[in-house]
Enzyme design. Structure first.
Site, PDB file in Angstrom:
ATOM      1  N   LYS A 189       0.822  -1.219   0.000  1.00 23.26           N
ATOM      2  CA  LYS A 189       0.000   0.000   0.000  1.00 23.26           C
ATOM      3  C   LYS A 189       0.850   1.260   0.000  1.00 23.26           C
ATOM      4  O   LYS A 189       2.013   1.261   0.386  1.00 23.26           O
ATOM      5  CB  LYS A 189      -0.996  -0.037   1.172  1.00 23.26           C
ATOM      6  N   ARG A 225      -3.684 -10.117   4.786  1.00 23.87           N
ATOM      7  CA  ARG A 225      -4.028 -10.202   3.355  1.00 23.87           C
ATOM      8  C   ARG A 225      -2.806  -9.712   2.576  1.00 23.87           C
ATOM      9  O   ARG A 225      -2.459  -8.535   2.677  1.00 23.87           O
ATOM     10  CB  ARG A 225      -5.260  -9.316   3.103  1.00 23.87           C
TER      11      ARG A 225
HETATM   12  N1  HH2 Z   1      -7.388  -3.848   0.673  1.00 27.10           N
HETATM   13  C1  HH2 Z   1      -7.686  -3.857  -0.641  1.00 27.10           C
HETATM   14  C2  HH2 Z   1      -8.752  -4.620  -1.118  1.00 27.10           C
HETATM   15  N2  HH2 Z   1      -9.496  -5.395  -0.289  1.00 27.10           N
HETATM   16  N3  HH2 Z   1      -9.932  -6.206   1.904  1.00 27.10           N
HETATM   17  C3  HH2 Z   1      -9.645  -6.213   3.213  1.00 27.10           C
HETATM   18  N4  HH2 Z   1     -10.364  -6.962   4.057  1.00 27.10           N
HETATM   19  N5  HH2 Z   1      -8.623  -5.468   3.732  1.00 27.10           N
HETATM   20  C4  HH2 Z   1      -7.850  -4.664   2.948  1.00 27.10           C
HETATM   21  O1  HH2 Z   1      -6.942  -3.992   3.478  1.00 27.10           O
HETATM   22  C5  HH2 Z   1      -8.126  -4.621   1.535  1.00 27.10           C
HETATM   23  C6  HH2 Z   1      -9.195  -5.412   1.046  1.00 27.10           C
HETATM   24  C7  HH2 Z   1      -6.877  -3.036  -1.589  1.00 27.10           C
HETATM   25  O2  HH2 Z   1      -5.791  -3.722  -2.124  1.00 27.10           O
HETATM   26  P1  HH2 Z   1      -5.710  -4.527  -3.523  1.00 27.10           P
HETATM   27  O3  HH2 Z   1      -6.704  -5.640  -3.581  1.00 27.10           O
HETATM   28  O4  HH2 Z   1      -4.293  -4.961  -3.692  1.00 27.10           O
HETATM   29  O5  HH2 Z   1      -6.040  -3.489  -4.647  1.00 27.10           O
HETATM   30  P2  HH2 Z   1      -7.408  -3.068  -5.384  1.00 27.10           P
HETATM   31  O6  HH2 Z   1      -8.403  -2.663  -4.383  1.00 27.10           O
HETATM   32  O7  HH2 Z   1      -6.989  -1.924  -6.280  1.00 27.10           O
HETATM   33  O8  HH2 Z   1      -7.910  -4.245  -6.169  1.00 27.10           O
END
Ligand code: HH2
Length: 258
Positions: free
Chosen positions: A200, A239
């Protein structure tokens, strides 16, 4: 929990696993590296991301959920009740809900539920977020929602402080520093805590060299350090993208560590 974004635009891995066949291969890779859960998402939540129509999200995630659910626990990362229900019908047993609103779906289908804290929507969440006491306010909202979920009959509840969702770098650091408070509050209610810091933006800011934030592919060390920190403070799920390294960390500080 290994991250699998079946999207063209996720901040961390957008476009890499957009084709279902590639996504399934990546999911299996993370299982081989030691992931207990694969988190399948079809809509990016990054700041400024465009919403995805339900039909498109279903097309993205369902083939991947179906293929992987036969081999590993699958969670569905969505804010749409119909997408969650369809994924559950194909074998997903955990709803990863960044809106913290989908407990009725989890209750109806008797699956687990992750309630993540966020402020606003992807379009608005980074517009000057402010809190008097971020740890207390995040904890309060999550406990409110988890009480509603428990009353509706959800038995497996995970609370997630939502690192980066309507929070400044300072807020993210305060939430990590105060994570034990959330862990204690959750455990009093019979819930557990999960945390997502992987790659992040705040890690890039914290690791900045001469004012230049670290790029996405330079955030591995910060991702691992914060995952280990979170586990050491009592988070029972993290995660992550980098599963193998995190599993090594979990051996040292996670449940069952010496
Ligand atoms: N962060 C993201 C997405 N889903 N779910 C939970 N429970 N906790 C988190 O911190 C979280 C999440 C964001 O990260 P990422 O999936 O890598 O990116 P994007 O939202 O752009 O798909």
């Amino acid at each position: 929990m290994g991250i699998l974004n079946v999207t063209p635009d996720s901040f961390s891995d957008g476009g890499r696993y957009h084709r279902p066949a590639d996504a399934v291969v990546r999911g299996r890779e993370m299982v081989a590296e030691g992931a207990d859960v694969i988190d399948v998402g079809g809509e990016s939540t990054r700041p400024g991301a465009d919403p995805v129509p339900e039909a498109e999200e279903l097309l993205r995630v369902l083939p991947v959920v179906e293929a992987l659910a036969a081999e590993v626990r699958v969670s569905i990362d969505t804010t749409k009740p119909a997408v969650a229900a369809a994924a559950i019908a194909l074998g997903a047993t955990l709803v990863n809900d960044v809106s913290a609103m989908l407990w009725p779906v989890a209750a109806e289908h008797a699956v687990g539920w992750v309630a993540m804290h966020r402020r606003g929507t992807p379009a608005t969440m980074q517009r000057d977020p402010s809190y008097d006491d971020v740890v207390a306010e995040v904890t309060e909202l999550l406990l409110e929602r988890s009480a509603a979920a428990a009353a509706a009959g959800v038995e497996e509840i995970w609370l997630d402080p939502g690192i980066g969702f309507g929070k400044t770098t300072e807020h993210n650091l305060q939430l990590l520093a105060g994570l034990s408070d959330l862990v204690e509050a959750a455990s009093r209610e019979g819930s557990r805590v999960m945390v997502g810091t992987s790659r992040k933006r705040f890690l890039g800011v914290c690791g900045a060299v001469e004012g230049e934030p670290l790029a996405l592919d330079e955030r591995f060390e910060g991702s691992l350090a914060t995952a280990v920190w979170a586990m050491q403070r009592g988070a029972q799920m993290v995660r992550v993208h980098d599963v193998a390294a995190t599993v090594e960390g979990a051996v040292l500080v996670g449940p069952g560590a010496p």
